[in-house]
Design a protein around this motif. Structure first.
Motif, PDB file in Angstrom:
ATOM      1  N   HIS A 213       0.831  -1.203   0.000  1.00 58.08           N
ATOM      2  CA  HIS A 213       0.000   0.000   0.000  1.00 58.08           C
ATOM      3  C   HIS A 213       0.869   1.259   0.000  1.00 58.08           C
ATOM      4  N   ASN A 214       1.926   1.246   0.797  1.00 56.12           N
ATOM      5  CA  ASN A 214       2.817   2.407   0.856  1.00 56.12           C
ATOM      6  C   ASN A 214       3.491   2.662  -0.491  1.00 56.12           C
ATOM      7  N   GLN A 215       3.851   1.582  -1.205  1.00 53.32           N
ATOM      8  CA  GLN A 215       4.438   1.741  -2.535  1.00 53.32           C
ATOM      9  C   GLN A 215       3.419   2.341  -3.493  1.00 53.32           C
ATOM     10  N   PHE A 216       2.171   1.877  -3.390  1.00 54.98           N
ATOM     11  CA  PHE A 216       1.063   2.402  -4.189  1.00 54.98           C
ATOM     12  C   PHE A 216       0.921   3.906  -3.937  1.00 54.98           C
ATOM     13  N   ILE A 217       0.862   4.288  -2.665  1.00 53.69           N
ATOM     14  CA  ILE A 217       0.704   5.698  -2.294  1.00 53.69           C
ATOM     15  C   ILE A 217       1.877   6.532  -2.801  1.00 53.69           C
ATOM     16  N   SER A 218       3.094   6.001  -2.632  1.00 50.87           N
ATOM     17  CA  SER A 218       4.292   6.719  -3.061  1.00 50.87           C
ATOM     18  C   SER A 218       4.262   6.995  -4.564  1.00 50.87           C
ATOM     19  N   ASP A 219       3.854   6.001  -5.347  1.00 44.29           N
ATOM     20  CA  ASP A 219       3.799   6.171  -6.809  1.00 44.29           C
ATOM     21  C   ASP A 219       2.733   7.185  -7.212  1.00 44.29           C
ATOM     22  N   ILE A 220       1.594   7.147  -6.522  1.00 45.09           N
ATOM     23  CA  ILE A 220       0.521   8.100  -6.851  1.00 45.09           C
ATOM     24  C   ILE A 220       0.949   9.522  -6.497  1.00 45.09           C
ATOM     25  N   LYS A 221       1.564   9.692  -5.336  1.00 41.50           N
ATOM     26  CA  LYS A 221       2.022  11.023  -4.934  1.00 41.50           C
ATOM     27  C   LYS A 221       3.065  11.559  -5.906  1.00 41.50           C
ATOM     28  N   SER A 222       3.977  10.694  -6.330  1.00 39.19           N
ATOM     29  CA  SER A 222       5.011  11.102  -7.275  1.00 39.19           C
ATOM     30  C   SER A 222       4.410  11.472  -8.624  1.00 39.19           C
ATOM     31  N   SER A 223       3.440  10.679  -9.063  1.00 42.97           N
ATOM     32  CA  SER A 223       2.819  10.917 -10.358  1.00 42.97           C
ATOM     33  C   SER A 223       1.955  12.179 -10.349  1.00 42.97           C
ATOM     34  N   ARG A 224       1.247  12.388  -9.265  1.00 38.93           N
ATOM     35  CA  ARG A 224       0.322  13.521  -9.199  1.00 38.93           C
ATOM     36  C   ARG A 224       0.983  14.808  -8.716  1.00 38.93           C
ATOM     37  N   GLU A 225       2.256  14.753  -8.385  1.00 39.00           N
ATOM     38  CA  GLU A 225       3.061  15.936  -8.067  1.00 39.00           C
ATOM     39  C   GLU A 225       2.401  16.852  -7.031  1.00 39.00           C
ATOM     40  N   GLY A 226       2.004  16.284  -5.918  1.00 39.14           N
ATOM     41  CA  GLY A 226       1.443  17.081  -4.837  1.00 39.14           C
ATOM     42  C   GLY A 226       0.001  17.512  -5.034  1.00 39.14           C
ATOM     43  N   LYS A 227      -0.639  17.060  -6.097  1.00 39.54           N
ATOM     44  CA  LYS A 227      -2.027  17.475  -6.352  1.00 39.54           C
ATOM     45  C   LYS A 227      -3.028  16.733  -5.468  1.00 39.54           C
TER      46      LYS A 227
END
Length: 297
Positions: A213-227
């Motif tokens: 789950h943490n890897q999932f969250i990390s990838d989404i945060k990186s992809s969405r650039e703080g959005k």
């Protein structure tokens, strides 16, 4: 005696006639079924062959259904089409059309990573459009695009991880059936459906799911650039309108809107609509039969 023999002959004749009728019906239905399949394949191939990939167009890559190594959505069925679109000089851009509730954590991650690698090597824009649903692994794949769009009524989110298993120990006790599973390694039967999880096993599985789950969250945060809002990672899902407010999508646009707004309204060509449909149907059947237990989004 003759009457009994005559009656017996009549009965046997009727039975044989009945068998022949059943056999005839079976053969007729089989031929009809094969003929229908033949027509579908013929129309599919004709439609595919008539598509003009040499004129300027936007490539649409459909991501439809459950994500699984043996299902309709996996890296082998999606990535080759993305690469083919990138290599086609007549393709001006790519739209990932998402209709997926999720599935395999690994396949979702592979597709996400590979599309991000592809984006680093090309100037062509890759956008994602969520139609009915882009949840869990389906959203993970959408997040590999530069921007994400959806309809106001699309279902978006469900950023979480689950592990499905069963415990039928109580039922087996009622039926008087005992398990005789043999194994080596004290933790090999961690998901044995005939016994309860130990405290240690439950903690291990929770830690395992937490890491994924943490890897999932990390990838989404990186992809969405703080959005994206931190409240988006609980496993809940929202409509497109609500998803836009918490940063999961960029705007409420359809594939046609995206083509008009970003690609000068070029023609949309679906790269994987026809060629993979029969393979996808077959793989879905296999996947449904074998995917009883597994970690998935």
């Amino acid at each position: 005696m003759d009457e009994n023999k005559l009656l017996k002959d009549i009965v046997e004749s009727l039975v044989e006639e009945r068998k022949s009728e059943k056999k005839y019906r079976f053969i007729t239905r089989t031929i009809l079924f094969l003929f229908v399949i033949f027509l579908i394949v013929s129309v599919t191939l004709t439609a595919s062959n008539s598509t003009n990939y040499s004129s300027d167009h936007v490539a649409v890559i459909q991501v439809n259904g459950m994500i699984s190594s043996a299902g309709p959505v996996n890296s082998e069925l999606i990535l080759p089409h993305v690469n083919r679109a990138i290599k086609n000089d007549s393709c001006v851009g790519i739209i990932l059309k998402i209709n997926s509730p999720g599935g395999s954590a690994t396949q979702s991650k592979i597709i996400f990573d590979e599309i991000n690698k592809i984006r680093l090597k090309t100037d062509k824009k890759i956008y994602a459009v969520i139609e009915d649903v882009g949840a869990s692994g389906g959203y993970y794949i959408a997040a590999s695009a530069e921007k994400i769009f959806s309809s106001s009524s699309s279902i978006v989110g469900s950023i979480g991880v689950r592990l499905d298993s069963f415990n039928i120990e109580g039922l087996m006790d009622k039926l008087g059936i005992k398990s005789q599973i043999l194994s080596s390694g004290k933790d090999k039967t961690i998901l044995d459906p005939f016994s309860n999880l130990t405290v240690e096993h439950r903690l291990h599985l929770e830690n395992l799911l937490g890491n994924i789950h943490n890897q999932f969250i990390s990838d989404i945060k990186s992809s969405r650039e703080g959005k994206v809002n931190d409240n988006a990672f609980t496993g809940l899902f929202w409509t497109g309108t609500e998803a836009q407010k918490i940063g999961l999508i960029d705007d409420l646009l359809s594939a046609y809107d995206v083509s008009e707004k970003f690609f000068n309204n070029h023609k949309l060509i679906t790269y994987n609509a026809e060629k993979d449909i029969l393979k996808g149907l077959l793989n879905t059947s296999i996947s449904n039969a074998t995917n009883i237990i597994g970690i998935r989004y």
